[in-house]
Design a protein around this motif. Structure first.
Motif, mmCIF file in Angstrom:
data_model
loop_
_atom_site.group_PDB
_atom_site.id
_atom_site.type_symbol
_atom_site.label_atom_id
_atom_site.label_comp_id
_atom_site.label_asym_id
_atom_site.label_seq_id
_atom_site.Cartn_x
_atom_site.Cartn_y
_atom_site.Cartn_z
ATOM 1 N N GLU A 165 0.820 -1.213 0.000
ATOM 2 C CA GLU A 165 0.000 0.000 0.000
ATOM 3 C C GLU A 165 0.854 1.263 0.000
ATOM 4 O O GLU A 165 1.905 1.308 0.630
ATOM 5 N N HIS A 166 0.399 2.260 -0.746
ATOM 6 C CA HIS A 166 1.003 3.590 -0.656
ATOM 7 C C HIS A 166 -0.022 4.643 -1.044
ATOM 8 O O HIS A 166 0.288 5.608 -1.746
ATOM 9 N N THR A 177 -2.007 5.976 -5.315
ATOM 10 C CA THR A 177 -1.010 5.892 -6.380
ATOM 11 C C THR A 177 -1.728 5.613 -7.701
ATOM 12 O O THR A 177 -2.927 5.313 -7.715
ATOM 13 N N PRO A 178 -1.026 5.704 -8.837
ATOM 14 C CA PRO A 178 -1.681 5.408 -10.117
ATOM 15 C C PRO A 178 -2.379 4.054 -10.144
ATOM 16 O O PRO A 178 -3.470 3.922 -10.713
ATOM 17 N N SER A 179 -1.774 3.035 -9.528
ATOM 18 C CA SER A 179 -2.404 1.711 -9.541
ATOM 19 C C SER A 179 -3.718 1.720 -8.762
ATOM 20 O O SER A 179 -4.719 1.137 -9.197
ATOM 21 N N PHE A 232 6.777 2.716 -11.112
ATOM 22 C CA PHE A 232 6.187 2.534 -9.786
ATOM 23 C C PHE A 232 6.174 1.048 -9.419
ATOM 24 O O PHE A 232 5.858 0.203 -10.252
ATOM 25 N N HIS A 236 12.362 9.858 -4.168
ATOM 26 C CA HIS A 236 10.944 9.773 -3.835
ATOM 27 C C HIS A 236 10.381 11.175 -3.727
ATOM 28 O O HIS A 236 11.032 12.069 -3.158
ATOM 29 N N ASN A 264 14.822 4.406 -2.168
ATOM 30 C CA ASN A 264 13.386 4.248 -1.918
ATOM 31 C C ASN A 264 13.054 2.796 -1.593
ATOM 32 O O ASN A 264 13.924 1.920 -1.567
ATOM 33 N N ARG A 300 0.938 -6.001 -4.172
ATOM 34 C CA ARG A 300 0.050 -4.901 -4.527
ATOM 35 C C ARG A 300 -1.374 -5.384 -4.808
ATOM 36 O O ARG A 300 -2.342 -4.638 -4.593
#
Length: 254
Positions: free
Chosen positions: A63-64, A67-69, A99, A142, A191, A218
């Protein structure tokens, strides 16, 4: 052509095997998902240190935020809520060279350094070439975490605390990091994907498979985004926000 074979699975009317393990008698209720996943992918029994490092990587990459995903997953789920797997797969398409999946590219650089007779010279050669080409530094930098990525600090500390690990990938990563700072004249953080490349390398994961572990991790995070989208939809808000923030400009055809 030689007839292909598989070592992954077989089944009978009353049984199923994962490699040489009986699914019912040897695995269910006795082994964790991470253990069996490692066994299936790597073809060997995982050591406790393998599980500690792999769990750390999987948790880190899950998880972040938006994000685009995650945005892709939410938008597709908004459009087709009957197709959860389509929404997750859309998000997984964003696991690439910019990413999440950058650990593969970073690991290839680390392998070059590890294999070199003069590791410092090889690191310098790599960085000078990247800078000259104005290329992306895989595993470094980052937009949010500065001056250092706290995830990387923790991951590398975990690896260095394990006496069973050879330490070659962590050492190569730190050498590459110091060389980058010297040549660019500023500190550029390692990162999370840079650190995960080192950890996966330490437990013997080939660079060509590393992105697969990012996909596995992910995927779980994207299912969580679908779960939240079901309770508190954000897809429509994202759509409306973009519609208002990106103006239409009428231009004559050329």
């Amino acid at each position: 052509m030689e007839k292909p074979v598989t070592e992954l699975c077989t089944h009978t009317p009353t049984s199923m095997n994962y490699r040489d393990q009986d699914l019912v008698d040897d695995l269910l209720g006795k082994r964790s998902f991470t253990e069996v996943m490692f066994m299936q992918i790597m073809g060997r029994e995982p050591r406790p240190v393998d599980m500690r490092m792999l769990d750390a990587v999987l948790i880190t990459l899950m998880e972040h935020g938006f994000t685009p995903s995650a945005i892709a997953t939410r938008m597709i789920y908004m459009s087709a809520p009957e197709n959860l797997q389509g929404a997750v797969s859309a998000g997984l398409m964003a696991v690439g060279s910019q990413f999440v999946g950058t650990m593969e590219n970073n690991a290839r650089l680390l392998e070059q350094i590890i294999e070199a007779q003069d590791q410092a010279a090889k690191a310098r050669e790599i960085v000078l070439e990247i800078k000259a080409n104005k290329s992306h530094l895989p595993g470094f930098g980052h937009h949010m975490h500065k001056p250092d990525d706290p995830r990387s600090i923790k991951l590398l500390a975990l690896a260095q605390a394990e006496p069973e690990l050879p330490g070659t990938y962590v050492k190569a990563l730190r050498l590459l990091s110091a060389t980058i700072d010297e040549i660019y004249g500023k500190h550029i953080t390692i990162n999370a994907t840079g650190a995960t490349a080192a950890l996966l390398g330490e437990i013997g994961i080939p660079s060509t498979l590393m992105r697969g572990f990012a996909v596995i991790s992910r995927a779980a995070g994207l299912v969580a985004h679908v779960a939240e989208e079901q309770k508190s939809p954000a897809g429509r808000f994202i759509w409306d926000k973009i519609d208002h923030e990106i103006p239409y400009v009428k231009t004559p055809l050329k």
